[in-house]
Design a protein around this motif. Structure first.
Motif, PDB file in Angstrom:
ATOM      1  N   GLU A 289       0.805  -1.225   0.000  1.00  0.00           N
ATOM      2  CA  GLU A 289       0.000   0.000   0.000  1.00  0.00           C
ATOM      3  C   GLU A 289       0.836   1.272   0.000  1.00  0.00           C
ATOM      4  OE1 GLU A 289      -3.400  -0.044   2.724  1.00  0.00           O
ATOM      5  OE2 GLU A 289      -3.050  -2.188   3.029  1.00  0.00           O
ATOM      6  N   GLY A 290       2.118   1.160  -0.334  1.00  0.00           N
ATOM      7  CA  GLY A 290       2.944   2.358  -0.369  1.00  0.00           C
ATOM      8  C   GLY A 290       4.423   2.040  -0.467  1.00  0.00           C
ATOM      9  N   LYS A 304       5.278   7.305   0.980  1.00  0.00           N
ATOM     10  CA  LYS A 304       4.041   7.748   0.322  1.00  0.00           C
ATOM     11  C   LYS A 304       3.094   6.561   0.230  1.00  0.00           C
ATOM     12  CE  LYS A 304       2.268  10.000  -3.870  1.00  0.00           C
ATOM     13  NZ  LYS A 304       2.621  10.530  -5.211  1.00  0.00           N
ATOM     14  N   ARG A 305       1.880   6.779   0.660  1.00  0.00           N
ATOM     15  CA  ARG A 305       0.852   5.748   0.558  1.00  0.00           C
ATOM     16  C   ARG A 305       0.149   5.845  -0.795  1.00  0.00           C
ATOM     17  NH1 ARG A 305      -2.512   7.334   5.782  1.00  0.00           N
ATOM     18  NH2 ARG A 305      -2.166   9.338   4.744  1.00  0.00           N
ATOM     19  N   LEU A 306      -0.337   4.732  -1.265  1.00  0.00           N
ATOM     20  CA  LEU A 306      -1.131   4.745  -2.483  1.00  0.00           C
ATOM     21  C   LEU A 306      -2.323   5.684  -2.277  1.00  0.00           C
ATOM     22  CD1 LEU A 306      -1.272   0.937  -3.419  1.00  0.00           C
ATOM     23  CD2 LEU A 306       0.178   2.707  -4.428  1.00  0.00           C
ATOM     24  N   GLY A 307      -2.500   6.597  -3.207  1.00  0.00           N
ATOM     25  CA  GLY A 307      -3.595   7.560  -3.101  1.00  0.00           C
ATOM     26  C   GLY A 307      -3.192   8.888  -2.509  1.00  0.00           C
ATOM     27  N   ASP A 308      -2.035   8.960  -1.832  1.00  0.00           N
ATOM     28  CA  ASP A 308      -1.566  10.250  -1.311  1.00  0.00           C
ATOM     29  C   ASP A 308      -1.129  11.142  -2.462  1.00  0.00           C
ATOM     30  OD1 ASP A 308      -1.974   9.387   1.246  1.00  0.00           O
ATOM     31  OD2 ASP A 308       0.148   9.153   1.767  1.00  0.00           O
ATOM     32  N   GLU A 309      -1.373  12.413  -2.316  1.00  0.00           N
ATOM     33  CA  GLU A 309      -0.917  13.360  -3.339  1.00  0.00           C
ATOM     34  C   GLU A 309       0.524  13.782  -3.110  1.00  0.00           C
ATOM     35  OE1 GLU A 309      -3.476  16.679  -3.865  1.00  0.00           O
ATOM     36  OE2 GLU A 309      -5.266  15.484  -4.300  1.00  0.00           O
TER      37      GLU A 309
END
Length: 382
Positions: A289-290, A304-309
């Motif tokens: 997930e990141g 950075k996580r998946l989906g974080d900008e």
């Protein structure tokens, strides 16, 4: 207030700084030291006490026979660690040993048995385990905010002066230091075991000597400042080699690449080199997930996580070894005084050395090594 007396066996530069830092705590006192070089022993005492106060023993056995000494710190060349660790446990002492704690599987088994029989505390000098940046990485990985670890890419690529230092002193001789992946990178093996929370079951590796060889000796003449930056600071040199590291006789490797599969199905690549214009000590974690990247030299931890900008960046530049030198001594003192188990024990020293020795065996044999029978010998379930 209880005061714990300790002794030092092997008075090289690393133990000189650690013993001095430990001796600053009023709860503990350096009673004396031993080193085959009287000059090195004197220098350590002066580094710890301005007046050089302390006993210089005639042998390391004399330290072990001193009933007032409860702890010993071992900083001899690596080849002597196992003998001195085992003797210390048999003498009823608690032990702090610099890494690596042994050079063979047989020595590691003997250390494990001696420690078990002694019922004494055992600390390994993995200063990076105490560094703020890696402790933060451990928290992030344990939180599962990035999911599960899929694979890790690691490296220890040092500057030319660092590699030159290794290739000019006793560390260049495998019979004294062990293979390069053990002597220099056993820290990294410990970090991998700890952060992945597992051990490798299968290892392949490649490497040899391609940098510090006579064919490249012109680089020493071309860039003398790059290959002469480190000074051991010893009064008496021990097995010192040629001033030109390219011409020095050596039996260790200057480059190693390993591929490992851990018991929890994490895949790892690790690279170690000894002369780089751009140094790096990095761990790159690819997770479900990141992503997490830890780089010691710059003190940068980013994830950075998946989906974080945005990428989250944490600046953790600290003192020696990312503040690890401060915390390892502070927490060693607490173990000495309170009797609590060290954060990084002898078991971590054993497991990390097993991994490094496995890498070297796989490299020498040129085939994948099944580590499971070795772990079974040490009672480690995989």
């Amino acid at each position: 207030m209880k005061n714990i007396k300790f002794g030092v066996i092997g008075c090289g530069g690393r133990l000189r700084s650690l013993a001095a830092a430990l001796n600053e705590y009023e709860e503990v006192t350096l009673k004396g030291v031993w080193d085959p070089s009287h000059g090195n022993a004197e220098q350590l005492l002066k580094h710890c006490n301005k007046d050089g106060e302390g006993i210089i023993y005639n042998s390391y056995e004399d330290i072990l026979n001193d009933d007032e000494i409860e702890w010993v710190m071992i900083g001899s060349p690596n080849a002597f660690h196992a003998e001195q660790i085992i003797a210390s446990f048999k003498a009823g002492k608690h032990v702090f040993s610099e890494k690596p704690i042994a050079l063979s599987i047989e020595e590691l088994l003997a250390i494990k048995e001696a420690h078990k029989a002694s019922n004494k505390l055992f600390a390994t000098g993995f200063t990076l385990r105490y560094a703020t940046i890696y402790r933060e990485a451990k928290k992030i990985l344990e939180s599962k905010v990035l999911g599960d670890i899929v694979s890790v890419n690691g490296s220890e690529n040092v500057l030319p002066d660092h590699g030159s230092y290794i290739m000019k002193n006793w560390r260049r001789l495998k019979e004294l230091s062990g293979p390069h992946i053990l002597e220099k990178c056993v820290h990294d093996m410990d970090l991998l075991n700890w952060l992945i929370d597992s051990v490798p079951t299968h290892i392949s590796a490649f490497g040899g000597n391609k940098m510090f060889v006579p064919a490249n000796s012109h680089l020493y003449d071309k860039h003398p400042n790059l290959f002469n930056g480190w000074d051991t600071g010893l009064v008496d040199d021990y097995e010192q080699g040629n001033d030109n590291p390219f011409l020095s006789d050596k039996t260790i490797e200057d480059n190693v690449v390993a591929i490992m599969r851990f018991a929890n199905d994490v895949q790892v690549q690790f690279q170690a080199t000894t002369s780089n214009a751009i140094p790096e000590r990095r761990l790159y974690f690819s997770c479900t997930e990141g992503t997490l990247i830890v780089e010691l030299y710059s003190g940068k931890l980013v994830y950075k996580r998946l989906g974080d900008e945005e990428i989250t960046e944490v600046d953790l530049v600290g003192g020696g070894h990312g503040d690890g030198d401060y915390y390892i001594i502070k927490e060693l003192m607490e173990s000495m005084v309170d009797g609590k188990a060290p954060v990084c024990s002898g078991e971590e020293g054993i497991r990390s050395a097993i991994v490094a020795l496995g890498i070297d065996q796989a490299r020498e044999e040129g085939q994948m090594l099944d580590m499971r029978p070795i772990w079974e010998q040490f009672g480690v379930r995989v």
